[in-house]
Design an enzyme around this catalytic site. Structure first.
Site, PDB file in Angstrom:
ATOM      1  NE  ARG A 229       6.048  -1.354  -0.382  1.00 24.82           N
ATOM      2  CZ  ARG A 229       4.827  -1.333  -0.972  1.00 24.82           C
ATOM      3  NH1 ARG A 229       4.105  -0.878   0.361  1.00 24.82           N
ATOM      4  NH2 ARG A 229       4.695  -2.149  -1.976  1.00 24.82           N
TER       5      ARG A 229
ATOM      6  CB  SER B 223       2.979   1.368  -2.940  1.00 26.22           C
ATOM      7  OG  SER B 223       2.046   1.097  -3.526  1.00 26.22           O
ATOM      8  CG  HIS B 224      -1.570   1.318  -0.766  1.00 30.41           C
ATOM      9  ND1 HIS B 224      -0.792   0.443  -1.302  1.00 30.41           N
ATOM     10  CD2 HIS B 224      -1.828  -0.002   0.063  1.00 30.41           C
ATOM     11  CE1 HIS B 224      -0.898  -0.193  -1.024  1.00 30.41           C
ATOM     12  NE2 HIS B 224      -1.486  -0.792   0.530  1.00 30.41           N
TER      13      HIS B 224
ATOM     14  CE  LYS C 221       5.436  -0.494  -5.720  1.00 27.25           C
ATOM     15  NZ  LYS C 221       3.776  -0.024  -6.181  1.00 27.25           N
TER      16      LYS C 221
ATOM     17  CG  ASP D 103      -1.548   4.083  -5.639  1.00 28.87           C
ATOM     18  OD1 ASP D 103      -1.464   4.322  -7.331  1.00 28.87           O
ATOM     19  OD2 ASP D 103      -0.809   2.664  -5.501  1.00 28.87           O
TER      20      ASP D 103
ATOM     21  CG  ASP E   2       3.520   4.324  -6.297  1.00 28.52           C
ATOM     22  OD1 ASP E   2       2.029   3.598  -6.014  1.00 28.52           O
ATOM     23  OD2 ASP E   2       4.452   3.166  -6.744  1.00 28.52           O
TER      24      ASP E   2
ATOM     25  CG  ASP F 294       1.697   1.512  -8.764  1.00 24.73           C
ATOM     26  OD1 ASP F 294       1.048   1.610  -8.218  1.00 24.73           O
ATOM     27  OD2 ASP F 294       2.445   0.373  -8.188  1.00 24.73           O
ATOM     28  NE  ARG F 295      -2.588   0.744  -4.930  1.00 24.66           N
ATOM     29  CZ  ARG F 295      -3.389   0.696  -4.250  1.00 24.66           C
ATOM     30  NH1 ARG F 295      -4.419  -0.457  -3.626  1.00 24.66           N
ATOM     31  NH2 ARG F 295      -3.945   1.691  -3.078  1.00 24.66           N
TER      32      ARG F 295
ATOM     33  CG  HIS G 267      -1.852  -2.602  -8.605  1.00 20.65           C
ATOM     34  ND1 HIS G 267      -0.420  -1.863  -9.295  1.00 20.65           N
ATOM     35  CD2 HIS G 267      -1.589  -2.666  -7.499  1.00 20.65           C
ATOM     36  CE1 HIS G 267       0.251  -1.025  -7.981  1.00 20.65           C
ATOM     37  NE2 HIS G 267      -0.892  -2.217  -6.886  1.00 20.65           N
TER      38      HIS G 267
END
Length: 466
Positions: free
Chosen positions: A18, A106-107, A116, A240, A242, A244-245, A327
């Site tokens: 990241r 992501s977020h 990832k 979020d 991407d 995944d949350r 998640h």
């Protein structure tokens, strides 16, 4: 030999890569990741890798460089294009690829991006990520004549998401994609999911013009709450950046937090997996662990981090795991990875088949007083040191400490937690008590520890019923 590459010291994280685009993360970094990770895959006998990317403005350029690096090692790359991270996980499993890589921030804020990875069916994290940096520094890369092709897995993915829907009555649901990468899949999914569906911000836009795509921050759920109220929805679900949350709102406009969702899912999953181990991270409410035990499960507290939880699930054979951050991982009927779209399908199905409301399910959970996750800004180079200092002091005082991930201190009032984020330059804190007075004492104790480490007294967000 190809020229060696050195990453910025803050980029290789515990469970992903990241950085800030153009400053700490560049296309040259993505290319080097492709070469290093591709070398790992080739040396393990792999031949095919799936690659996807999210809706950030920088993602297509980083994806191009990543693919170039992978192809240079001799791999065949299946490029699934723009979509949510769990679609990449699905494609990797569905096509039986040796590995999968996702370009996603992501977020994080719009100027961030990241990578990832999964190897085989498991996550890549910890030392495996650091090893990629070591390989790049030595240019320890294999050379080969690889190739790439673009494939479309969207219809297959949506069909698989719908397969496990088990609702028995139609509901009205509001969905907030937050202009993130889940938007197109959400449109296709809700077009085939029973019930009535109101979609917010389903246009993918890496500027995130409406609100930041992080459903763990209640301020980002204002639009979803408004839509639930205006349309008389049974519940609301948010994602979020991407996909995944998950975040959720009941019909009364109240947030149903990540650990509460895990408690609801656990009660359902344990019916078909009696006695199973259900895992939650150190930020989760004690009420969750108590609920798992009440329903006959074996509660296990583990480290925060999607890769770490996935690995622990595989080790223990757990059918369900989850984090406060939203998640949530189903290995019951699903593949064991975090997929907010799938969690959404399961939540709508759960409320529908139980012939109740999400609000009623939430109200049946133990009532605790706690703070939300509170983030304190801190220099990247300082955050882990502060946690170690606090750990040393509280252990020396004889306090009851769980240090599996940061410091979780249990007292007669409840518990407080301090840990360093692995994805942002922040310390994350949380406290939970049985009374308002106890919660204030826990917050004071935590703040005193931060001040003792030289931080200015932070503003700790207040507690509420949860």
């Amino acid at each position: 030999m190809s020229e060696a590459h050195t990453f910025h010291p803050t980029v290789l994280r515990e469970y992903d890569i990241r950085g800030i685009v153009g400053k700490t993360l560049t296309p040259a970094d993505a290319r080097a990741v492709g070469r290093s990770f591709g070398t790992v895959v080739v040396r393990q006998g792999g031949k095919t890798v799936c690659v996807g990317y999210d809706g950030r403005l920088s993602s297509p350029e980083l994806e191009e460089a990543l693919v170039e690096g992978l192809v240079s090692t001799g791999l065949h790359v299946l490029r699934i294009g723009l979509g949510p991270t769990p679609m990449l996980y699905f494609a990797t499993r569905d096509r039986d690829a040796a590995a999968g890589i996702m370009i996603t921030g992501s977020h994080n804020p719009p100027d961030y991006n990241g990578i990832k990875m999964m190897l085989g069916k498991g996550p890549v994290y910890g030392q495996q990520i650091l090893d990629l940096g070591t390989m790049a520094a030595k240019a320890d890369w294999v050379q080969g004549q690889g190739s790439s092709e673009k494939i479309d897995v969207q219809d297959e993915y949506v069909a698989r998401l719908l397969k496990d829907y088990d609702g028995t009555r139609d509901l009205k649901v509001a969905w907030d994609a937050g202009n993130g990468a889940a938007g197109e899949i959400l449109r296709r999914l809700t077009a085939k999911l029973p019930g009535e569906h109101i979609l917010l911000f389903d246009e993918i836009d890496g500027n995130f013009p409406n609100h930041h795509p992080d459903p763990t921050v209640e301020a980002n759920l204002v639009d979803l709450k408004k839509a639930v109220a205006e349309h008389g929805c049974d519940l609301g679900i948010g994602f979020d950046g991407d996909g995944d949350r998950i975040g959720a709102i009941d019909h009364k406009g109240r947030v149903v937090w990540g650990d509460q969702l895990v408690a609801l899912y656990a009660a359902d999953v344990l019916k078909s997996h009696p006695g199973a181990t259900i895992i939650a991270d150190v930020k989760a409410s004690q009420a969750l662990f108590d609920e798992i035990a009440k329903h006959g499960g074996n509660p296990l507290m583990w480290k925060t981090g999607h890769s770490l939880l996935k690995a622990k699930m595989a080790e223990t054979g757990s059918p369900l795991a989850g984090e406060m951050s939203g998640h949530i991982f189903f290995a019951d009927k699903w593949y064991g990875f975090d997929d907010a779209l799938y969690c959404g399908v399961r939540l709508v199905g759960l409320v529908s088949k139980l012939n109740t409301t999400l609000a009623a399910l939430r109200d049946a959970l133990p009532d605790m007083l706690n703070t939300p996750e509170t983030r304190f800004q801190i220099d990247e180079e300082r955050k882990f040191a502060v946690v170690e200092e606090v750990k040393g002091r509280v252990k020396a005082s004889g306090a009851k400490v769980n240090d599996i991930d940061g410091v979780r201190v249990t007292t007669d009032d409840g518990w407080w937690l301090l840990r360093a984020s692995n994805t942002q330059d922040v310390l994350v804190a949380r406290a939970e008590s049985y009374s308002q007075e106890g919660l204030e004492r826990l917050k004071t104790a935590l703040i005193e520890q931060l001040v003792a480490s030289g931080l200015s007294a932070p503003s700790f967000e207040g507690g509420g019923s949860h």
